[in-house]
Design an enzyme around this catalytic site. Structure first.
Site, PDB file in Angstrom:
ATOM      1  N   ARG A   1     107.114   4.098  39.997  1.00 58.95           N
ATOM      2  CA  ARG A   1     106.216   3.955  41.080  1.00 58.95           C
ATOM      3  C   ARG A   1     106.046   2.556  41.609  1.00 58.95           C
ATOM      4  O   ARG A   1     105.859   1.857  41.277  1.00 58.95           O
ATOM      5  CB  ARG A   1     104.871   4.427  40.590  1.00 58.95           C
ATOM      6  CG  ARG A   1     104.661   4.028  39.170  1.00 58.95           C
ATOM      7  CD  ARG A   1     104.271   5.104  38.296  1.00 58.95           C
ATOM      8  NE  ARG A   1     104.048   4.670  36.994  1.00 58.95           N
ATOM      9  CZ  ARG A   1     104.725   4.998  35.980  1.00 58.95           C
ATOM     10  NH1 ARG A   1     105.669   5.833  36.088  1.00 58.95           N
ATOM     11  NH2 ARG A   1     104.490   4.549  34.816  1.00 58.95           N
TER      12      ARG A   1
ATOM     13  N   ARG B   1      98.075  10.736  42.927  1.00 53.36           N
ATOM     14  CA  ARG B   1      98.619   9.746  41.998  1.00 53.36           C
ATOM     15  C   ARG B   1      99.852   9.058  42.575  1.00 53.36           C
ATOM     16  O   ARG B   1     100.618   9.649  43.305  1.00 53.36           O
ATOM     17  CB  ARG B   1      98.996  10.465  40.679  1.00 53.36           C
ATOM     18  CG  ARG B   1      99.436   9.545  39.579  1.00 53.36           C
ATOM     19  CD  ARG B   1      99.868  10.351  38.359  1.00 53.36           C
ATOM     20  NE  ARG B   1     101.153  11.008  38.544  1.00 53.36           N
ATOM     21  CZ  ARG B   1     101.635  11.954  37.739  1.00 53.36           C
ATOM     22  NH1 ARG B   1     100.901  12.392  36.734  1.00 53.36           N
ATOM     23  NH2 ARG B   1     102.815  12.479  37.968  1.00 53.36           N
ATOM     24  N   ASP B   2     100.014   7.809  42.165  1.00 52.27           N
ATOM     25  CA  ASP B   2     101.204   7.046  42.539  1.00 52.27           C
ATOM     26  C   ASP B   2     101.420   7.074  44.050  1.00 52.27           C
ATOM     27  O   ASP B   2     102.473   7.443  44.535  1.00 52.27           O
ATOM     28  CB  ASP B   2     102.419   7.613  41.817  1.00 52.27           C
ATOM     29  CG  ASP B   2     103.535   6.598  41.692  1.00 52.27           C
ATOM     30  OD1 ASP B   2     103.352   5.470  42.142  1.00 52.27           O
ATOM     31  OD2 ASP B   2     104.595   6.942  41.147  1.00 52.27           O
ATOM     32  N   CYS B   3     100.390   6.654  44.774  1.00 56.75           N
ATOM     33  CA  CYS B   3     100.353   6.889  46.212  1.00 56.75           C
ATOM     34  C   CYS B   3     101.407   6.117  46.996  1.00 56.75           C
ATOM     35  O   CYS B   3     101.721   6.488  48.125  1.00 56.75           O
ATOM     36  CB  CYS B   3      98.960   6.565  46.753  1.00 56.75           C
ATOM     37  SG  CYS B   3      98.454   4.832  46.535  1.00 56.75           S
TER      38      CYS B   3
ATOM     39  N   ALA C   1     104.603   5.619  46.015  1.00 58.11           N
ATOM     40  CA  ALA C   1     105.957   6.051  45.677  1.00 58.11           C
ATOM     41  C   ALA C   1     105.953   7.564  45.541  1.00 58.11           C
ATOM     42  O   ALA C   1     104.894   8.192  45.470  1.00 58.11           O
ATOM     43  CB  ALA C   1     106.434   5.392  44.386  1.00 58.11           C
TER      44      ALA C   1
END
EC number: 3.2.1.-
Length: 606
Positions: free
Chosen positions: A2, A275-277, A279
């Site tokens: 990410r 989550r993992d905004c 990527a």
């Protein structure tokens, strides 16, 4: 996995509106009864309360109860009596003209039925001289009258101001984010909560990762190393697809204890909504739009806390790396729509605070992520990130006691230490900061960055006992390409490129990097000041992301930064990705990567 933001890309934007879902519980404050609404309402009640105060700043919350006809949207106004101003607000759109503050509803909290209350609105503000509460409010143009609750006196011992307008996210007061933590794992003869959980402990060997390593030629050389267990979806708690679950790992850790020496077992708690905004490779199962924050609390964090706090496991030292990548993204990547949603909804801040509250216990140790030097090392990112993290932790029920430290480099491959140059090196009168590789960053490696970040956090109010972890699982950069001396070139770019041991094409590249090697083996108290341990949180051999689209039920997308044929983007200044080919989904075993990591290990494997 990410991870990146480089200088000039995705810097924090000015945001005054938005953050935190409407779960705030407000204490008594202003009770106002009068008229409301632009369409025939006859009364309202506004509850305004200062929830926190520090020199020059304060936090406040308010709710609106509709005593008249139903309304579909609202505008609340008041006049600041002492020239205060809002720095950051949430659950409303805030604007100020002179001494008049205006707050308008958002799409999800504009409707208020008769007798119903809209709550959860709040802000962080600044003041000079005094912080006198407003005495009059209007709702949809009609005045509400009443008295204002008292405000606590500013605390002159508070160590850190709240985020400035350029910080990524406001924080709620310590008493409004979540229920009190669940009961700890024991009530008598409890294990002491030590300063460094790694000292005197034996690292847990994950039998599943160990089996994968042993299946590889030469893998037995590292298969007994301690690596973290990733709880990256709700199903992982019980055990997904035949894998061990949380309780099974804790039972295995108990079985690895011998005598009185405790076992330290590491978990990555990693399932925030959106989550993992920044990527796609590690996007998760929960979304803000689909009630993600409540599911995160009740279906993910609560079961984890209940298991970890089982008295059966009181003798273990449980280390949690809580939601890596999240807070750094709120500092640099708000131009990305998913990150903006994570910010405006409060999902990251509220979720992390809830996790820290529930996971606080004598034998549980929590560490938060600080990204890596090539993400937050620029002055435009460094201080705002520290301020944000300080505010998040201060907003928990137990404040600074809810975390034991921070972790660096899980989300990247930055070298532990560059031996042949540092940030003060000059080449023919030109600072290495001007090189294309360093790009005006203030740090060239993770050790210097981690120690500086620790010093900043302590300056912002954290105790001097604060410890740092550095993930060295993939930052060894050994093999034949490793420089053995500083370059003799008088050109700054040539000097840096020929001297650096980090052999990536660009410091923003993060996915399955070609040429990477195992770094320092897991080690407690390795020597540098403030470092609790070198750790392998990202298990070597587990992919960062698929090199091509792979259909899956894990919520993981295809990120072009994992594609070796991709020419890059603005985040890595349009350089090739340096990713390995034929990579599986993130978290899945990647034999070719594991073999490369062993071949390029530094210190070398025997």
């Amino acid at each position: 996995m990410r991870f990146v933001s480089v200088r000039g890309a995705g810097r924090p934007r000015l945001r005054r509106a938005a953050i935190l879902a409407a779960t705030l519980v407000l204490g008594s404050g202003l009770a106002v009864a009068a008229a409301t609404q632009a369409s025939a309402a006859t009364g309202c009640s506004v509850n305004y309360q200062v929830t926190n105060s520090w020199p020059g700043g304060f936090g406040a919350s308010f709710s609106i109860t509709n005593l008249g006809d139903p309304i579909s949207s609202w505008t609340l106004k008041w006049t600041w009596p002492s020239g205060q101003s809002v720095q950051q607000g949430w659950n409303g759109t805030f604007s100020q003209s002179g001494t008049t503050e205006t707050v308008t509803s958002l799409s999800y909290n504009g409707s208020i039925a008769t007798g119903a209350t809209a709550s959860g609105m709040g802000f962080n503000g600044s003041w000079t001289g005094s912080n006198t509460n407003p005495t009059s409010f209007t709702l949809n143009g009609v005045t509400c009258n009443g008295s204002v609750g008292s405000s606590p006196s500013p605390s002159r011992t508070s160590a850190s101001p709240q985020p400035s307008r350029t910080s990524a996210s406001p924080q709620p007061s310590r008493t409004t984010t979540s229920p009190s933590p669940t009961t700890g794992p024991c009530t008598t003869n409890c294990p002491a909560h030590v300063d460094n959980p790694y000292v005197g402990a034996k690292g847990y060997v994950n039998p599943e990762w160990s089996a994968e390593a042993n299946s590889e030629p030469g893998g037995s050389r590292v298969s007994n190393s301690s690596t973290a267990v990733w709880l990256d979806r709700i199903a992982a708690i019980a055990g997904a697809d035949g894998a061990m679950g949380l309780r099974a790992h804790l039972d295995a850790a108990l079985a690895q204890q011998t005598g009185n020496q405790p076992v330290v077992i590491e978990f990555v708690v990693y399932d925030l909504p959106d989550r993992d905004c920044a990527a796609l490779a590690s996007n998760g199962e929960l979304t803000v739009a689909n009630d993600g924050i409540n599911k995160y609390k009740t279906q993910f964090i609560d079961p984890i806390a209940a298991i970890m706090k089982d008295p059966k496991y009181a003798s273990l030292r449980i280390v949690n790396v809580v939601e890596d990548d999240s807070l750094p993204n709120l500092v640099t990547n708000l131009s990305i729509a998913t990150c903006a949603e994570a910010n405006s909804s409060g999902a990251y801040v509220q979720g992390i605070q809830y996790a820290l509250n529930q996971l606080h216990a004598n034998n549980i140790y929590n560490y938060l992520d600080i990204g890596h030097h090539a993400w937050l090392g620029w002055d435009s990112n460094f201080a705002p990130a520290a301020t944000l993290m300080t505010s998040v932790v201060r907003g928990t029920t137990n404040g600074f006691a809810s975390v034991d430290g921070f972790i660096d480099n899980t989300a990247n491959y930055g070298a532990l230490q560059e031996p042949y140059f540092n940030i003060n090196t000059s080449v023919n009168g030109t600072s290495v900061r001007q090189s294309t590789w360093v790009d005006w960053n203030f740090y060239v490696d993770e050790l210097g960055y981690s120690q500086a970040f620790r010093n900043q956090l302590i300056s912002d109010g954290f105790p001097s006992s604060l410890g740092m972890l550095i993930d060295t699982s993939r930052d060894g950069w050994g093999g034949s390409a490793r420089p053995t001396a500083a370059s003799t070139s008088t050109d700054v770019n040539t000097f840096v490129n020929n001297s650096r041991i980090d052999r990536r094409i660009h410091a923003g590249n993060w996915c399955n990097q070609s040429g990477a090697g195992l770094g320092e083996r897991p080690k407690a108290a390795p020597g540098p000041a403030g470092i609790d341990a070198y750790v392998w949180i990202k298990p070597p051999g587990e992919s960062d992301g698929a090199s091509s689209q792979i259909p899956n039920d894990e919520g993981k997308g295809f990120d072009r930064m994992c594609d070796p044929t991709y020419g890059g983007n603005v985040l890595n200044q349009n350089n090739p990705t340096g990713a390995l080919a034929n990579a599986p989904l993130s978290g899945h075993w990647f034999s070719a990567q594991f073999q490369q990591l062993m071949a390029n290990a530094y210190p070398p494997l025997s």
